[in-house]
Enzyme design. Structure first.
Site, PDB file in Angstrom:
ATOM      1  N   VAL A 124      38.307  35.948  38.952  1.00 16.62           N
ATOM      2  CA  VAL A 124      37.304  35.875  37.888  1.00 16.62           C
ATOM      3  C   VAL A 124      37.264  34.467  37.299  1.00 16.62           C
ATOM      4  O   VAL A 124      38.284  33.949  36.832  1.00 16.62           O
ATOM      5  CB  VAL A 124      37.612  36.896  36.760  1.00 16.62           C
ATOM      6  CG1 VAL A 124      36.561  36.828  35.667  1.00 16.62           C
ATOM      7  CG2 VAL A 124      37.692  38.303  37.316  1.00 16.62           C
TER       8      VAL A 124
ATOM      9  N   LYS B 265      37.486  39.358  44.186  1.00 11.88           N
ATOM     10  CA  LYS B 265      36.931  40.201  43.106  1.00 11.88           C
ATOM     11  C   LYS B 265      36.247  41.454  43.644  1.00 11.88           C
ATOM     12  O   LYS B 265      36.269  42.499  43.007  1.00 11.88           O
ATOM     13  CB  LYS B 265      35.943  39.392  42.274  1.00 11.88           C
ATOM     14  CG  LYS B 265      34.765  38.861  43.073  1.00 11.88           C
ATOM     15  CD  LYS B 265      34.385  37.463  42.715  1.00 11.88           C
ATOM     16  CE  LYS B 265      33.788  36.784  43.939  1.00 11.88           C
ATOM     17  NZ  LYS B 265      33.395  35.434  43.749  1.00 11.88           N
TER      18      LYS B 265
ATOM     19  N   LYS C  62      33.097  40.836  38.564  1.00 14.51           N
ATOM     20  CA  LYS C  62      34.013  40.153  37.637  1.00 14.51           C
ATOM     21  C   LYS C  62      34.097  40.908  36.305  1.00 14.51           C
ATOM     22  O   LYS C  62      35.174  41.036  35.725  1.00 14.51           O
ATOM     23  CB  LYS C  62      33.543  38.715  37.421  1.00 14.51           C
ATOM     24  CG  LYS C  62      33.674  37.868  38.690  1.00 14.51           C
ATOM     25  CD  LYS C  62      32.926  36.558  38.558  1.00 14.51           C
ATOM     26  CE  LYS C  62      33.016  35.737  39.832  1.00 14.51           C
ATOM     27  NZ  LYS C  62      32.075  34.617  39.859  1.00 14.51           N
TER      28      LYS C  62
ATOM     29  N   GLY D 111      28.642  24.571  47.718  1.00 16.28           N
ATOM     30  CA  GLY D 111      29.720  25.519  48.040  1.00 16.28           C
ATOM     31  C   GLY D 111      30.020  26.494  46.919  1.00 16.28           C
ATOM     32  O   GLY D 111      31.117  27.034  46.831  1.00 16.28           O
TER      33      GLY D 111
HETATM   34  N1  HSE Z   1      29.800  32.751  43.863  1.00 16.47           N
HETATM   35  C1  HSE Z   1      30.682  32.695  42.763  1.00 16.47           C
HETATM   36  C2  HSE Z   1      29.983  31.966  41.625  1.00 16.47           C
HETATM   37  C3  HSE Z   1      31.944  31.980  43.170  1.00 16.47           C
HETATM   38  O1  HSE Z   1      28.937  31.370  41.872  1.00 16.47           O
HETATM   39  O2  HSE Z   1      30.450  32.023  40.514  1.00 16.47           O
HETATM   40  C4  HSE Z   1      33.075  32.160  42.214  1.00 16.47           C
HETATM   41  O3  HSE Z   1      33.436  33.491  42.076  1.00 16.47           O
END
Ligand code: HSE
Length: 439
Positions: free
Chosen positions: A135, A108, A208, A190
């Site tokens: 996204v 993104k 996004k 994660g």
């Molecule tokens: N760091 C992003 C989130 C990962 O927490 O949504 C997915 O784009």
């Protein structure tokens, strides 16, 4: 030309998502290949460190540290970019397209910032570029906006598009975790970006939103066009006030909305009613409401981050591209509509011109004349007060005073806060949370 019987993939990056893609292809291979009509083969994977311990083991010789092994290999049809970040991802993508490779990317950041260059290069070189996973992880929202709703004039998008901040806010709400503890939990799961500042300060959501809004409104929206605020100033106390006193929950909202011939694009914490559709989107889930002039309001919900949901989105793109390679039509049909500028949107609205209701938390000394001074300044700036809350504290302590306003103009509120923050009894910069959506 004969149909291709094997689609060869060169992957760049083999982290959480890359390993998820590898596992998904192994597990659902027969289904996927039946849909594509050809074998799907990951031929090379570019990594930084060959010796790194990974959960997924791959055949000898598949890993390489050299991007050229992918891009110069004439057998490789599709470059799958999962490394993230701006560079060298941008250079790799451009190079791969110039050499006729089809592209699938989950990146993104690079797409939202280098959108024009990347999409134009895809067109110039007649290659496919798909980016569903960029996204909202596993939610097929790009496809919905790009294809399913293509006939509509989209009027608004409201989305919870960052799983990390949504997870943090939920842990603060339900388990009274501090912001720091909740962030550590999100990182352990994660969810967070390599640099979690991008999640917390709203930039990940802005990346996004830039992509979603550009597609939805056929109007190029750049990241720098978007007003962005993160969640770092929200405390457990605000979450409790909002819930107990106003029946609202805090969400980091990505908003794009048309008003007249203007488009407003912003990312900021927003207090929404507890019964709002998006109020139930918790934890690492994402939710997006898209409204079109014919379809009405539609909602998309699912896991917005994590290895498996993101791999699901990546693989759906690979199936599309695989099919078009198989049928020898790759690059023939553009999947991006936005390059034609939308004549109905003349400009982007300035943040100062938006209207909202506001939750204002003043941290002040508990003394005579404080409320009247604050309300006088609000009144002078045409801001009407809807309710006031002050919880009694020990004498002499600083106290939070929360004022909720009726709808007001952002620039008037900012002007008033500048004056109020300068008053001698104000102990901390006033916290502002907009509460304008979902009435
Ligand atoms: N760091 C992003 C989130 C990962 O927490 O949504 C997915 O784009």
């Amino acid at each position: 030309m004969a149909e291709k019987s094997i689609i060869q993939i060169g992957m760049i990056g083999f982290g959480n998502v890359g390993q998820g893609v590898y596992r998904l292809l192994e597990k659902n291979r027969s289904l996927i290949e039946a849909k594509v009509g050809a074998q799907m083969r990951i031929k090379k994977i570019v990594v930084r460190d060959l010796a790194k311990q990974r959960e997924v083991s791959v055949p000898e010789g598949m890993l390489t540290t050299n991007f050229d092994d992918v891009v110069s290999d004439p057998e490789i049809d599709v470059v799958l970019e999962l490394m993230g970040g701006y560079e060298p991802a941008r250079t790799y993508l451009l190079d791969a397209m110039r050499r006729g490779k089809q592209i699938v990317t989950a990146n993104k950041a690079v797409l939202s910032v280098h959108w024009d260059e990347i999409i134009q290069t895809a067109r110039d070189h007649k290659v496919d570029i798909y980016f569903e996973a960029a996204v909202c992880g596993g939610i097929p929202v790009i496809q919905a906006i790009n294809d399913g709703l293509a006939a509509n004039n989209i009027t608004s998008i409201y989305g919870i598009v960052n799983g990390t901040t949504n997870f943090i806010l939920q842990k603060m709400t339900e388990e009274k975790k501090s912001f720091k503890e909740a962030l550590q939990m999100a990182q352990k799961k994660g969810l967070a970006e390599a640099d979690p500042t991008l999640d917390i300060n709203g930039m990940d959501a802005a990346h996004k939103l830039a992509i979603l809004a550009s597609l939805a409104f056929s109007k190029r929206v750049k990241v720098e066009d978007i007003y962005v605020e993160g969640i770092d100033r929200i405390t457990v106390q605000d979450i409790e006030f909002a819930k107990e006193e106003f029946g609202r929950v805090v969400k980091l909202f990505a908003i794009a909305e048309v008003e007249g011939d203007e488009l407003e694009v912003r990312v900021h914490p927003t207090l929404i009613p507890e019964d709002h559709l998006l109020a139930k989107v918790d934890g690492e889930y994402n939710g997006v409401l898209v409204t079109g002039d014919f379809v009405g309001t539609t909602m998309y919900y699912g896991l917005g981050a994590g290895s498996k949901p993101t791999a699901s989105a990546v693989m759906s793109d690979l199936i599309y591209v695989g099919r078009s390679v198989h049928d020898n039509v790759a690059g023939e049909i553009s999947n991006c509509w936005f390059l034609n500028d939308n004549p109905q949107i003349k400009r982007l609205k300035k943040m100062g011109d938006i209207k909202s209701r506001y939750y204002l938390k003043f941290t002040v000394l508990d003394q005579v004349g404080v409320l009247s001074a604050i309300s006088r300044i609000l009144g002078e700036n045409q801001i009407s007060i809807a309710s006031v809350i002050q919880k009694e504290q020990k004498k002499g302590d600083k106290v939070p005073v929360v004022i909720v306003t009726y709808e007001a103009l952002e620039k008037n509120v900012q002007e008033a806060l500048k004056k109020i923050n300068g008053l001698p009894f104000v102990q901390e910069e006033t916290l502002l949370i907009r509460m304008d959506r979902g009435e």
